[in-house]
Design a protein around this motif. Structure first.
Motif, PDB file in Angstrom:
ATOM      1  N   THR A 156       1.257  -1.312   0.306  1.00  0.00           N
ATOM      2  CA  THR A 156       0.143   0.135  -0.157  1.00  0.00           C
ATOM      3  C   THR A 156       0.796   1.857  -0.032  1.00  0.00           C
ATOM      4  O   THR A 156      -0.069   2.407   0.027  1.00  0.00           O
ATOM      5  N   ASN A 157       2.637   0.986  -0.262  1.00  0.00           N
ATOM      6  CA  ASN A 157       3.075   1.931  -0.042  1.00  0.00           C
ATOM      7  C   ASN A 157       2.931   2.809  -1.306  1.00  0.00           C
ATOM      8  O   ASN A 157       3.075   1.757  -2.442  1.00  0.00           O
ATOM      9  N   GLY A 158       2.949   4.152  -1.623  1.00  0.00           N
ATOM     10  CA  GLY A 158       3.024   4.679  -3.576  1.00  0.00           C
ATOM     11  C   GLY A 158       4.835   4.463  -3.456  1.00  0.00           C
ATOM     12  O   GLY A 158       5.805   3.950  -3.142  1.00  0.00           O
ATOM     13  N   SER A 159       5.087   4.484  -4.678  1.00  0.00           N
ATOM     14  CA  SER A 159       5.370   4.473  -5.272  1.00  0.00           C
ATOM     15  C   SER A 159       7.505   5.363  -5.160  1.00  0.00           C
ATOM     16  O   SER A 159       8.709   5.109  -5.345  1.00  0.00           O
ATOM     17  N   PHE A 160       7.070   5.894  -4.314  1.00  0.00           N
ATOM     18  CA  PHE A 160       8.052   7.363  -3.408  1.00  0.00           C
ATOM     19  C   PHE A 160       8.490   6.057  -2.502  1.00  0.00           C
ATOM     20  O   PHE A 160      10.546   7.264  -1.737  1.00  0.00           O
ATOM     21  N   ALA A 161       8.191   5.975  -1.967  1.00  0.00           N
ATOM     22  CA  ALA A 161       8.396   4.568  -0.634  1.00  0.00           C
ATOM     23  C   ALA A 161      10.193   4.052  -1.244  1.00  0.00           C
ATOM     24  O   ALA A 161       9.582   2.735  -1.418  1.00  0.00           O
ATOM     25  N   GLN A 162      11.087   4.518  -1.742  1.00  0.00           N
ATOM     26  CA  GLN A 162      12.483   3.854  -1.696  1.00  0.00           C
ATOM     27  C   GLN A 162      13.504   3.813  -0.837  1.00  0.00           C
ATOM     28  O   GLN A 162      14.048   2.771  -1.522  1.00  0.00           O
ATOM     29  N   GLY A 163      12.874   4.788   0.176  1.00  0.00           N
ATOM     30  CA  GLY A 163      14.262   3.921   1.228  1.00  0.00           C
ATOM     31  C   GLY A 163      15.322   5.568   1.320  1.00  0.00           C
ATOM     32  O   GLY A 163      16.189   5.490   1.199  1.00  0.00           O
ATOM     33  N   ASP A 164      14.679   6.361   0.360  1.00  0.00           N
ATOM     34  CA  ASP A 164      16.097   7.453   0.574  1.00  0.00           C
ATOM     35  C   ASP A 164      16.921   8.105   0.803  1.00  0.00           C
ATOM     36  O   ASP A 164      18.192   8.826   1.534  1.00  0.00           O
ATOM     37  N   GLY A 165      15.713   8.553   1.887  1.00  0.00           N
ATOM     38  CA  GLY A 165      16.499   8.906   2.728  1.00  0.00           C
ATOM     39  C   GLY A 165      17.655   8.366   4.369  1.00  0.00           C
ATOM     40  O   GLY A 165      18.363   8.566   4.817  1.00  0.00           O
ATOM     41  N   VAL A 166      17.315   6.593   4.279  1.00  0.00           N
ATOM     42  CA  VAL A 166      17.834   5.111   4.778  1.00  0.00           C
ATOM     43  C   VAL A 166      19.022   5.763   4.251  1.00  0.00           C
ATOM     44  O   VAL A 166      20.507   5.633   4.661  1.00  0.00           O
ATOM     45  N   VAL A 167      18.869   5.645   2.543  1.00  0.00           N
ATOM     46  CA  VAL A 167      20.316   5.530   2.467  1.00  0.00           C
ATOM     47  C   VAL A 167      21.499   6.828   2.103  1.00  0.00           C
ATOM     48  O   VAL A 167      22.320   6.655   2.506  1.00  0.00           O
ATOM     49  N   LEU A 168      20.404   7.981   2.365  1.00  0.00           N
ATOM     50  CA  LEU A 168      21.655   9.194   2.576  1.00  0.00           C
ATOM     51  C   LEU A 168      22.094   8.812   4.123  1.00  0.00           C
ATOM     52  O   LEU A 168      23.162   9.347   4.258  1.00  0.00           O
ATOM     53  N   GLY A 169      21.508   8.192   4.145  1.00  0.00           N
ATOM     54  CA  GLY A 169      22.012   8.413   6.273  1.00  0.00           C
ATOM     55  C   GLY A 169      22.919   7.972   6.000  1.00  0.00           C
ATOM     56  O   GLY A 169      24.298   8.051   6.557  1.00  0.00           O
ATOM     57  N   GLU A 170      22.745   6.437   5.325  1.00  0.00           N
ATOM     58  CA  GLU A 170      23.828   5.252   5.455  1.00  0.00           C
ATOM     59  C   GLU A 170      25.436   5.654   4.393  1.00  0.00           C
ATOM     60  O   GLU A 170      25.822   5.823   5.676  1.00  0.00           O
ATOM     61  N   GLU A 171      24.529   6.733   3.499  1.00  0.00           N
ATOM     62  CA  GLU A 171      26.226   7.099   3.227  1.00  0.00           C
ATOM     63  C   GLU A 171      27.118   7.738   3.494  1.00  0.00           C
ATOM     64  O   GLU A 171      27.946   7.885   3.329  1.00  0.00           O
ATOM     65  N   LEU A 172      26.668   8.400   4.424  1.00  0.00           N
ATOM     66  CA  LEU A 172      26.949   9.915   6.200  1.00  0.00           C
ATOM     67  C   LEU A 172      27.469   8.286   6.888  1.00  0.00           C
ATOM     68  O   LEU A 172      28.365   9.086   7.870  1.00  0.00           O
ATOM     69  N   GLY A 173      26.690   7.448   7.019  1.00  0.00           N
ATOM     70  CA  GLY A 173      27.665   6.529   8.252  1.00  0.00           C
ATOM     71  C   GLY A 173      27.142   5.844   9.327  1.00  0.00           C
ATOM     72  O   GLY A 173      27.360   5.573  10.297  1.00  0.00           O
ATOM     73  N   ALA A 174      25.466   6.785   9.270  1.00  0.00           N
ATOM     74  CA  ALA A 174      24.054   6.234  10.126  1.00  0.00           C
ATOM     75  C   ALA A 174      24.037   4.945  10.724  1.00  0.00           C
ATOM     76  O   ALA A 174      24.375   4.324   9.605  1.00  0.00           O
ATOM     77  N   GLU A 175      23.809   4.401  11.911  1.00  0.00           N
ATOM     78  CA  GLU A 175      23.700   2.650  11.820  1.00  0.00           C
ATOM     79  C   GLU A 175      22.568   2.774  11.250  1.00  0.00           C
ATOM     80  O   GLU A 175      21.518   3.041  12.066  1.00  0.00           O
ATOM     81  N   LEU A 176      21.698   1.782  11.038  1.00  0.00           N
ATOM     82  CA  LEU A 176      20.838   0.873  10.498  1.00  0.00           C
ATOM     83  C   LEU A 176      20.595   0.356  11.421  1.00  0.00           C
ATOM     84  O   LEU A 176      21.222  -0.758  11.906  1.00  0.00           O
TER      85      LEU A 176
END
Length: 128
Positions: free
Chosen positions: A79-99
């Motif tokens: 039921t998620n829209g096509s926008f729900a790709q996790g872009d913010g998660v990827v941005l944080g991870e690229e900077l070293g955020a722990e997931l």
């Protein structure tokens, strides 16, 4: 609206895509987010950045977040829209955020199927 109520303190911009988190690194190696890059071009510096981009429930590509963390759910209607790709998660991870808890993906059991497009992987949420 918030852009009117706080017009002197914030600026609301629409139709932009954050492409990178800007940051500084102190002498201990601690990274601090200092702003964002938008549309691969403009830098916007800020005192605070909030990543409120949603989840990755519609990330169905072979190299996407669903494939990384819950490959068993690839191809499952959402039921998620096509926008729900996790872009913010990827941005944080690229900077070293722990997931954490990235395997905790919620599936909603009730969704309407559009008779005009029954194979569309995005469904409308049906009330219970």
């Amino acid at each position: 609206t918030i852009d009117v109520q706080y017009a002197e303190r914030i600026e609301v911009r629409c139709g932009m895509t954050v492409t990178k988190l800007l940051h500084s690194v102190d002498e201990q190696g601690v990274k601090t987010v200092t702003g964002v890059e938008v549309n691969n071009a403009e830098e916007i510096h800020a005192d605070a950045v909030v990543l409120a981009t949603g989840g990755f429930g519609c990330s169905q590509s072979p190299d996407g977040l669903m494939a990384r963390f819950r490959p068993d759910l690839l191809g499952t209607p959402t039921t998620n829209g096509s926008f729900a790709q996790g872009d913010g998660v990827v941005l944080g991870e690229e900077l070293g955020a722990e997931l954490v808890d990235m395997d905790e993906v919620q599936l909603h059991p009730t969704g309407f199927i559009d008779p005009a497009d029954p194979s569309n992987p995005t469904k409308y949420l049906a009330p219970e």
